[in-house]
Design an enzyme around this catalytic site. Structure first.
Site, PDB file in Angstrom:
ATOM      1  N   ASP A  88      84.156 106.002  91.407  1.00 21.90           N
ATOM      2  CA  ASP A  88      83.075 105.137  90.934  1.00 21.90           C
ATOM      3  C   ASP A  88      81.735 105.868  91.112  1.00 21.90           C
ATOM      4  OD1 ASP A  88      81.933 102.755  90.014  1.00 21.90           O
ATOM      5  OD2 ASP A  88      81.816 101.867  92.015  1.00 21.90           O
ATOM      6  N   HIS A  89      80.861 105.777  90.128  1.00 24.47           N
ATOM      7  CA  HIS A  89      79.499 106.345  90.203  1.00 24.47           C
ATOM      8  C   HIS A  89      79.415 107.769  90.753  1.00 24.47           C
ATOM      9  CE1 HIS A  89      77.324 102.752  88.972  1.00 24.47           C
ATOM     10  NE2 HIS A  89      78.157 102.047  89.707  1.00 24.47           N
TER      11      HIS A  89
ATOM     12  N   GLY B   1      75.412  94.284  93.619  1.00 31.65           N
ATOM     13  CA  GLY B   1      75.103  93.536  94.823  1.00 31.65           C
ATOM     14  C   GLY B   1      75.113  92.025  94.627  1.00 31.65           C
TER      15      GLY B   1
ATOM     16  N   GLY C  10      78.420  95.734  87.983  1.00 28.64           N
ATOM     17  CA  GLY C  10      77.696  94.596  88.543  1.00 28.64           C
ATOM     18  C   GLY C  10      78.258  93.269  88.081  1.00 28.64           C
TER      19      GLY C  10
ATOM     20  N   ASP D 137      82.964  94.469  93.307  1.00 27.39           N
ATOM     21  CA  ASP D 137      82.936  94.843  94.715  1.00 27.39           C
ATOM     22  C   ASP D 137      82.411  93.671  95.556  1.00 27.39           C
ATOM     23  OD1 ASP D 137      82.513  95.910  97.216  1.00 27.39           O
ATOM     24  OD2 ASP D 137      81.507  97.715  96.539  1.00 27.39           O
ATOM     25  N   THR D 138      81.215  93.190  95.185  1.00 22.81           N
ATOM     26  CA  THR D 138      80.536  92.153  95.969  1.00 22.81           C
ATOM     27  C   THR D 138      81.387  90.910  96.225  1.00 22.81           C
ATOM     28  OG1 THR D 138      78.386  92.924  95.207  1.00 22.81           O
ATOM     29  CG2 THR D 138      78.499  90.635  95.980  1.00 22.81           C
TER      30      THR D 138
HETATM   31  P1  13P Z   1      79.220  94.101  92.024  1.00 20.73           P
HETATM   32  O1  13P Z   1      78.210  94.470  93.070  1.00 20.73           O
HETATM   33  O2  13P Z   1      78.686  93.053  91.104  1.00 20.73           O
HETATM   34  O3  13P Z   1      80.521  93.697  92.607  1.00 20.73           O
HETATM   35  O4  13P Z   1      79.465  95.395  91.114  1.00 20.73           O
HETATM   36  C1  13P Z   1      80.305  96.442  91.547  1.00 20.73           C
HETATM   37  C2  13P Z   1      80.194  97.669  90.700  1.00 20.73           C
HETATM   38  O5  13P Z   1      79.645  97.685  89.616  1.00 20.73           O
HETATM   39  C3  13P Z   1      80.808  98.886  91.245  1.00 20.73           C
HETATM   40  O6  13P Z   1      80.602  99.994  90.421  1.00 20.73           O
HETATM   41  O1  G3H Z   2      78.617 100.599  92.639  1.00 22.36           O
HETATM   42  C1  G3H Z   2      78.571 100.131  93.754  1.00 22.36           C
HETATM   43  C2  G3H Z   2      79.702  99.586  94.485  1.00 22.36           C
HETATM   44  O2  G3H Z   2      79.409  98.262  94.819  1.00 22.36           O
HETATM   45  C3  G3H Z   2      79.993 100.442  95.678  1.00 22.36           C
HETATM   46  O3  G3H Z   2      79.099 100.219  96.702  1.00 22.36           O
HETATM   47  O4  G3H Z   2      78.197 102.475  97.311  1.00 22.36           O
HETATM   48  O5  G3H Z   2      78.176 100.574  98.957  1.00 22.36           O
HETATM   49  O6  G3H Z   2      80.329 101.691  98.322  1.00 22.36           O
HETATM   50  P1  G3H Z   2      78.945 101.311  97.889  1.00 22.36           P
HETATM   51 ZN    ZN Z   3      78.720 100.081  89.431  1.00 21.07          ZN
HETATM   52 NA    NA Z   4      73.306 103.634  86.893  1.00 17.88          NA
END
Ligand code: 13P
Ligand code: G3H
Ligand code: ZN
Ligand code: NA
Length: 328
Positions: A82-83, A198, A232, A276-277
């Protein structure tokens, strides 16, 4: 079995459903997602952020996911980075055995500066060529995640920018998206439509002025064969906030992305939905409740169990709502 993201998303597109991609950091979260998938017959995308790899350590992340594959051999599973902030992070994930990577070139490698379009094309194209050599799927991002209410980026959970942005920067442009996909040859495109990472996404239940589901339709019309990704995408259920508050937590009023809006997005090309959140909220509420009700307990397994159960229930609910039942 480990499969490529491309394979899962192609199947989702043909059959008209979306797949939640859950962030995982530890044993209990991996177990929760796998049990939820088993009980609903869903395919699995487990994603690890740079923060997750730092928290658990790379060997633990790798082997936790391998353990999931060993224990659930019949569930198709994608191991996704991720990211990824730069090509090295993506290369590192590929070396670790990930079957999918995200190169997030919407920000520069510092993770703070809003990148130029040219920079984004250049780094994403580089990772795309590298990933495809290994049969690994690549997700890119065009547009910067952030709030259409405050016009700010979402630095809140420790990454991203809190810079003030224009509406233009906060919404992916369909024409530019078509050029981006053509130049980079990515498999999946993360788009900006007013969501942010978040718990604090919206100060009220969002409507079309602050959550641009219509923009998804325009992008999908322009690039129908590109799988769209929504970041998100936690719904921030009010019931979970209520449990956290009831047992001593301090969380301000906030709203997430309504499930009905995600279901509408799935009708228009969204195939991967990042969450995630919601798992964080579910686990925190369950732990707070258990410890408040059982002040004499101190065996970590006893409070991790309800946390794992709460995460699993959330995952099952999303699998069903996004149409994954029996698709795995
Ligand atoms: P949330 O914070 O809305 O759960 O999004 C997670 C996310 O986009 C991880 O890449
Ligand atoms: O993109 C963000 C996800 O919620 C992951 O969060 O970087 O705190 O692991 P984190
Ligand atoms: Zn993300
Ligand atoms: Na971005």
């Amino acid at each position: 079995a480990l499969v490529s993201m491309r394979e899962l998303l192609d199947h989702a597109a043909v059959n008209g459903y979306g797949i939640p991609a859950f962030n995982v950091n530890n044993l209990e979260q991996v177990q929760a997602v796998m049990e939820a998938a088993k009980e609903t017959g869903a395919p699995v995308i487990l994603q690890a952020s740079a923060g997750a790899r730092k928290y658990a350590g790379e060997p633990f992340i790798k082997h936790l996911i391998e353990a999931a594959i060993e224990m659930y051999p019949n569930i198709p599973l994608v191991m996704h980075q991720d990211h990824g902030q730069n090509p090295d992070v993506c290369q590192g994930a590929i070396n670790l055995g990930f079957s999918s990577v995200m190169m997030d070139g919407s920000l520069e490698a510092d993770g703070k500066t809003i990148a130029s379009y040219e920079y984004n094309v250049e780094v994403t194209k580089k990772v795309s060529q590298m990933a495809h050599k290994y049969g690994v799927t690549i997700e890119g991002e065009l547009g910067c995640l952030g709030s259409l209410e405050t016009m700010k980026g979402d630095k809140e959970d420790g990454h991203g920018t809190d810079a003030t942005m224009t509406r233009e920067q906060l919404l992916t442009d369909p024409e530019q998206a078509a050029d981006f996909v053509k130049q980079t040859q990515i498999d999946a495109l993360a788009i900006a439509i007013g969501t942010s990472h978040g718990a604090y996404k919206f100060s009220r239940k969002p409507t079309g002025d602050i959550l641009a589901i219509d923009r998804i339709k325009e992008i999908h019309k322009r690039i129908p064969s590109t799988h769209l990704v929504m970041h998100g995408s936690s719904s921030v259920p009010q019931e979970l906030l209520a449990i956290i508050r009831q047992y001593g937590g301090a969380m301000k009023e906030t709203y997430g992305v309504p499930v009905e809006e995600i279901q509408e997005a799935i009708k228009h090309g969204v195939r991967k939905i990042n969450i995630d959140t919601d798992i964080r909220l579910a686990m925190t509420g369950a732990v707070r409740k258990f410890l408040a009700e059982n002040p004499e307990k101190f065996d970590a397994r006893e409070w991790l169990k309800p946390a794992r159960e709460a995460a699993k229930a959330l995952c099952k609910q999303r699998y069903i709502e996004f149409g994954c039942e029996g698709q795995g």
